[in-house]
Every structure is written in C-alpha cells, then in structure tokens.
Design an enzyme around this catalytic site. Structure first.
Site, short mmCIF file in Angstrom:
data_model
loop_
_atom_site.label_atom_id
_atom_site.label_comp_id
_atom_site.label_asym_id
_atom_site.label_seq_id
_atom_site.Cartn_x
_atom_site.Cartn_y
_atom_site.Cartn_z
N ASP A 14 0.81 -1.11 -0.02
CA ASP A 14 -0.02 -0.02 -0.10
C ASP A 14 0.78 1.25 0.08
OD1 ASP A 14 -2.16 -1.57 0.19
OD2 ASP A 14 -2.57 -1.43 2.21
N ALA A 43 -3.08 -11.07 1.98
CA ALA A 43 -1.89 -11.24 3.12
C ALA A 43 -2.64 -10.41 4.53
CB ALA A 43 -1.10 -10.00 2.71
N ASN A 182 -19.88 -6.77 2.44
CA ASN A 182 -20.24 -5.67 3.13
C ASN A 182 -21.60 -5.19 2.40
OD1 ASN A 182 -19.49 -4.09 0.79
ND2 ASN A 182 -17.82 -3.43 1.56
N THR A 215 -21.71 -7.53 6.46
CA THR A 215 -21.11 -6.60 7.49
C THR A 215 -21.53 -5.31 7.51
OG1 THR A 215 -19.20 -6.00 6.41
CG2 THR A 215 -19.15 -8.11 7.58
N LEU A 216 -21.89 -4.73 8.61
CA LEU A 216 -22.60 -3.35 8.47
C LEU A 216 -21.89 -2.18 9.31
CD1 LEU A 216 -26.02 -4.97 9.65
CD2 LEU A 216 -25.23 -4.25 7.19
N GLY A 220 -22.41 -3.65 13.07
CA GLY A 220 -22.28 -5.15 13.25
C GLY A 220 -22.29 -5.85 12.06
N ASP A 241 -9.66 4.79 12.58
CA ASP A 241 -9.43 4.29 11.02
C ASP A 241 -10.31 2.97 10.90
OD1 ASP A 241 -8.62 3.67 8.80
OD2 ASP A 241 -6.36 3.86 9.23
N GLY A 246 -13.04 -5.07 7.87
CA GLY A 246 -13.36 -6.02 7.05
C GLY A 246 -12.71 -7.28 7.08
N ASP A 247 -11.21 -7.16 6.76
CA ASP A 247 -10.41 -8.07 6.92
C ASP A 247 -10.16 -8.61 8.24
OD1 ASP A 247 -9.72 -7.75 4.09
OD2 ASP A 247 -8.07 -6.43 4.56
#
Ligand code: ATP
Length: 296
Positions: A14, A43, A182, A215-216, A220, A241, A246-247
């Site tokens: 990144d 990863a 999501n 996922t929300l 939640g 942040d 999600g990961d």
C-alpha cells in the site's frame, strides 16, 4: 501440518500519500511523504488470523522486488506459513496507490502485478495444504480460476469474501459457507438498494451459498444460515481508522469456524475483532491479539 486457515489471495504494497485535493487531469499537486505499508486482502486476512493465534498460511504471488521482500517480512513476522508464497520474476509485486484527502477519504488504484499470475498451477502445487485446511478463504483480488481451483480442492469449509464485487460462478457460490459481503457488495449481488440488512442476508443465503454474512460497519453484522437470520451487534469502539475492519472480521470468522464454532458464535467473535481493528490506524498494524479484543 494441518492449518486452521489457508488464504488463497492477494499480496499488495500500500503506497499512501496525503493530499489537500486531488489533481485534475494534466495537473500536478504536492502531497505528504510517501508511506509504504504491507497490504492486500489475502495477506491482511492471513496476518489477522495469525495475530489472533491461528495457524494461518497464504497461497499467493509476489514479484522479486523490494515490495515483495517487505510483504514477505511482514507475513513472516506475523507467523504466517509461506511455503506457497511464490515469486514471479520480472513482474512487480501488487501495489495499491492510495491518496488520502483532507477528510480521510481514500482514492485507490490497485495494480495487480504478480497477483494476476496466481493460477490453477499454484493451487495444484499447494494441493495438500489446501485439501487439509479446516477453512480455506478467498477474496477476489486474485484471478477467479485460482479461486475456483482452490474451492475444488478444499476439504474443509470454504469462505468467500466478495471483495471487490464480481459475478460468482454458481459452482463456486454453492461451496461458500459463508459468503461474506459488506453492504455495497450485498447491493451489487442483489441488483439494487441495500435495503433492510436482515432481508438482504436472507436473500443472499437463498441465492446459492450455504450461508451468508453481511457486515454493517458500526452496526455490526447479520448472519443467515439454516438456523435463520441473526443480528450480531458491534461492540462500541472509538473509531480512529476503519481500514482493515472487514479483513479483521473475516479472518476472525474463519479462525473460529476452523475451531468448530457455529456461524453465529464465530460472527460474534469476528465483530470483536472488527471493533478492535478500528481503534488503530492502518490495516495490518491495526489487527488485534486476543488480549486486545473488547469484552464479549
Ligand atoms: P473496510 O473496507 O473498512 O475494511 P468493510 O466495508 O469490508 O470494511 P465493515 O462492515 O465496514 O466492512 O466492517 C466489518 C466489521 O467490522 C463490521 O461488521 C463490524 O463488526 C466491525 N466494525 C466496523 N466498523 C466499526 C465501528 N465503527 N465500530 C465497531 N465495529 C466496527
């Protein structure tokens, strides 16, 4: 060795620059110092599972460049099994070019590089590892033929995180237990408005996978499987942040499924991992150890 979670997925560096505003076409703007962080959904999820104490391995590809070395180092430091992280000569490691605006909003360009070379031959080379894993996990930052081949070889549970969203062949979808999306990805699959998340999760679970998780964010998640639809609350977190939430969620879900939890119990644990990940900046840097999880 039997792994809890084998991730077949992407490895990216990144490259992050802060800007006051985005350049118009043909324009140049000055940004902040460049920050280089290990990333890529594959990863990230392998690192998140390992940090939670899981035995996690990654099947992926990097280039023989400095970014590849950086990623290998970060994965090794987290304890991720790397016997099947291959190097593609003459091709750059995958890169995400990320500009962060003044409001913290990200604009991202992903250059797949070596990730695009991951294919069925890599899956064949890792066949024993994938076949014996308790959970095999994918996202869609690597070519679909690699994902389909791995799902075909998997002896354990298959988890697909549909990110970035793309059409899923019916045969692959039928193996997913669960499909994890999501709200945006759910809307993509359901052809429209996200609508009520409970209805969305139920509709997704009826559309082919064995189970579905939506996922929300701070609200939640919702789980839908043969036992019905269950809302999973998010533990309160002072979000600094949300990158990597999600990961962290998906990795924790995979780990608990590998250890034999029912889907809804695994999702409750995953929500704690997601909440922990929003408390620190970055992706891999934000993933919690078990001691850092909020109370259930
Ligand atoms: P990202 O792309 O930011 O990594 P995502 O869009 O894939 O995330 P989200 O639904 O935003 O996924 O977050 C995943 C999970 O993390 C949520 O289901 C929730 O459990 C947890 N989470 C995310 N944001 C928060 C928050 N502000 N407070 C508490 N938990 C959160």
């Amino acid at each position: 060795e039997r792994w809890d979670v084998v991730v077949v997925g992407s490895v990216n560096a990144d490259l992050v620059v802060g800007v006051e505003r985005r350049p118009a076409p043909g324009e140049t703007v000055l940004g902040s110092d460049l920050a280089v962080h290990p990333g890529g959904k594959g990863a990230n999820q392998a690192v998140a599972a390992a940090r939670l104490g899981g035995r996690a391995a990654l099947v992926g590809r990097v280039g023989d460049d400095g970014h590849g070395a950086l990623l290998r180092g970060a994965l090794a430091a987290a304890g991720v099994g790397l016997d099947h992280l291959a190097t593609t000569p003459g091709v750059p490691t995958g890169v995400a070019l990320i500009t962060v605006g003044p409001d913290g909003d990200n604009s991202i360009i992903v250059s797949p590089g070596a990730n695009a070379r991951l294919g069925p031959a890599d899956v064949a080379a890792a066949r024993d590892l994938i076949a014996a894993a308790s959970v095999v996990s994918f996202q869609l930052e690597v070519p679909l033929p690699a994902v389909e081949a791995a799902a075909g070889v998997a002896g354990g549970r298959v988890v697909l995180n549909l990110s970035p969203p793309a059409p899923v062949p019916a045969g692959l979808l039928a193996r997913c237990d669960p499909l994890v999306v999501n709200e945006h990805e759910a809307a993509y699959l359901l052809d429209g408005e996200p609508g009520d998340p409970r209805d969305a999760a139920a509709a997704l679970a009826r559309s082919g996978p064995r189970s579905a998780v939506v996922t929300l964010g701070a609200d939640g998640a919702v789980v839908a499987d043969g036992d019905g639809v269950t809302a999973i609350p998010a533990p309160a977190a002072d979000a600094v942040d949300t990158t990597g939430a999600g990961d962290a969620f998906t990795a924790a879900l995979c780990l608990r499924l590998a250890r034999g939890d029912a889907l809804r119990d695994a999702a409750r644990y995953a929500a704690r991992a997601g909440a922990a990940a929003v408390r620190r900046r970055g992706a891999q840097s934000s993933f919690p150890t078990p001691a850092e999880l909020p109370a259930p």
